[in-house]
Design an enzyme around this catalytic site. Structure first.
Site, PDB file in Angstrom:
ATOM      1  N   HIS A 196       0.923  -1.319  -0.092  1.00 24.56           N
ATOM      2  CA  HIS A 196       0.370  -0.294  -0.115  1.00 24.56           C
ATOM      3  C   HIS A 196       1.369   1.242   0.028  1.00 24.56           C
ATOM      4  O   HIS A 196       2.260   1.178   0.598  1.00 24.56           O
ATOM      5  CB  HIS A 196      -0.672   0.353   1.449  1.00 24.56           C
TER       6      HIS A 196
HETATM    7  C1  T46 Z   1       3.010   0.713   7.192  1.00 24.16           C
HETATM    8  C2  T46 Z   1       3.794  -0.695   7.110  1.00 24.16           C
HETATM    9  C3  T46 Z   1       5.012  -0.623   7.156  1.00 24.16           C
HETATM   10  C4  T46 Z   1      -4.171  -0.642  14.071  1.00 24.16           C
HETATM   11  O1  T46 Z   1      -4.370  -0.554  14.753  1.00 24.16           O
HETATM   12  N1  T46 Z   1      -2.809   0.571  14.188  1.00 24.16           N
HETATM   13  C5  T46 Z   1      -1.654   1.205  13.545  1.00 24.16           C
HETATM   14  O2  T46 Z   1      -1.030   1.869  13.725  1.00 24.16           O
HETATM   15  C6  T46 Z   1      -1.564   0.480  12.470  1.00 24.16           C
HETATM   16  C7  T46 Z   1       0.107   0.303  11.611  1.00 24.16           C
HETATM   17  C8  T46 Z   1      -2.502  -0.942  12.410  1.00 24.16           C
HETATM   18  N2  T46 Z   1      -3.302  -1.427  13.154  1.00 24.16           N
HETATM   19  C9  T46 Z   1      -4.151  -2.058  12.052  1.00 24.16           C
HETATM   20  C10 T46 Z   1      -4.770  -2.259  11.709  1.00 24.16           C
HETATM   21  C11 T46 Z   1      -4.807  -3.777  10.788  1.00 24.16           C
HETATM   22  O3  T46 Z   1      -5.978  -4.409  11.637  1.00 24.16           O
HETATM   23  O4  T46 Z   1      -3.407  -3.362  12.484  1.00 24.16           O
HETATM   24  C12 T46 Z   1      -4.083  -4.063  11.389  1.00 24.16           C
HETATM   25  C13 T46 Z   1      -2.756  -4.476  10.291  1.00 24.16           C
HETATM   26  O5  T46 Z   1      -2.244  -3.363   9.527  1.00 24.16           O
HETATM   27  P1  T46 Z   1      -1.592  -3.199   8.160  1.00 24.16           P
HETATM   28  O6  T46 Z   1      -2.456  -4.815   7.628  1.00 24.16           O
HETATM   29  O7  T46 Z   1      -1.755  -1.837   8.014  1.00 24.16           O
HETATM   30  O8  T46 Z   1      -0.177  -4.098   8.367  1.00 24.16           O
HETATM   31  P2  T46 Z   1       1.105  -3.821   7.311  1.00 24.16           P
HETATM   32  O9  T46 Z   1       1.843  -4.142   8.346  1.00 24.16           O
HETATM   33  O10 T46 Z   1       1.203  -4.341   5.960  1.00 24.16           O
HETATM   34  O11 T46 Z   1       1.469  -2.104   7.175  1.00 24.16           O
HETATM   35  C14 T46 Z   1       2.101  -2.013   8.344  1.00 24.16           C
HETATM   36  C15 T46 Z   1       1.373   0.260   8.651  1.00 24.16           C
HETATM   37  O12 T46 Z   1      -0.014  -0.404   8.314  1.00 24.16           O
HETATM   38  C16 T46 Z   1       1.812   0.940   7.503  1.00 24.16           C
HETATM   39  O13 T46 Z   1       1.396   2.180   7.531  1.00 24.16           O
HETATM   40  O14 T46 Z   1       3.262   1.750   6.292  1.00 24.16           O
HETATM   41  O15 T46 Z   1       3.131  -1.812   8.383  1.00 24.16           O
END
Ligand code: T46
Length: 137
Positions: A50
């Site tokens: 993303h």
């Molecule tokens: C990025 C990369 C490096 C939250 O509730 N609060 C938060 O601050 C974050 C970052 C995530 N979440 C929840 C949302 C989803 O249910 O945690 C879950 C996993 O998030 P996501 O699928 O977006 O995780 P990644 O590892 O794909 O991405 C994350 C960050 O979201 C993104 O901003 O740049 O790490």
């Protein structure tokens, strides 16, 4: 738009163990408003996939290593993060994918804004359309 770049962080070497530090607007080029970390990532798992419309982040591999592939819509580069005294700055409108997490890797992320799920662009074609329209205006 700034292409992602590595930031060397201070490493205070000590016989008792080393110490690194970050401060707002010094090593980190923004005010840190949120800190989260990725850990216990299963071998072979991919994260990210993303971009953010308006968010700056610095990723630091506190333990172990991971690969971060970044893409500004025109060029792509993969950074290997494997030092706790090195950060990867990623600004807005940069697609990112994280892979090759080593066993036990811990990646800390310093972010310039609170969590906002509406600020994500999760479709690569949409991201490419947005970056192309930025260049032409
Ligand atoms: C990025 C990369 C490096 C939250 O509730 N609060 C938060 O601050 C974050 C970052 C995530 N979440 C929840 C949302 C989803 O249910 O945690 C879950 C996993 O998030 P996501 O699928 O977006 O995780 P990644 O590892 O794909 O991405 C994350 C960050 O979201 C993104 O901003 O740049 O790490």
């Amino acid at each position: 738009m700034t292409f992602p770049y590595l930031i060397e962080l201070p490493k205070i070497i000590d016989n008792r163990g080393n110490l690194s530090v970050v401060q707002n607007h010094k090593e980190i080029p923004f005010d840190i408003q949120r800190v989260y970390w990725l850990y216990e990532v299963p071998t072979g798992e991919l994260r990210g996939g993303h971009a953010h419309k308006d968010l700056q982040q610095v990723l630091i591999a506190l333990h172990g290593s991971l690969a971060v592939t970044v893409d500004d819509g025109h060029s792509r580069q993969t950074f290997m993060l494997d030092k706790p005294n090195q950060g990867l700055y990623i600004g807005s409108n940069i697609w990112r994918e994280m892979s090759d997490f080593s066993e036990g890797a811990v990646c800390m992320v310093l972010a310039s804004k609170p969590y906002d799920p509406t600020g994500y662009v999760r479709n690569y074609d949409e991201f490419r359309r947005d970056t192309r329209s930025c260049v032409s205006t």
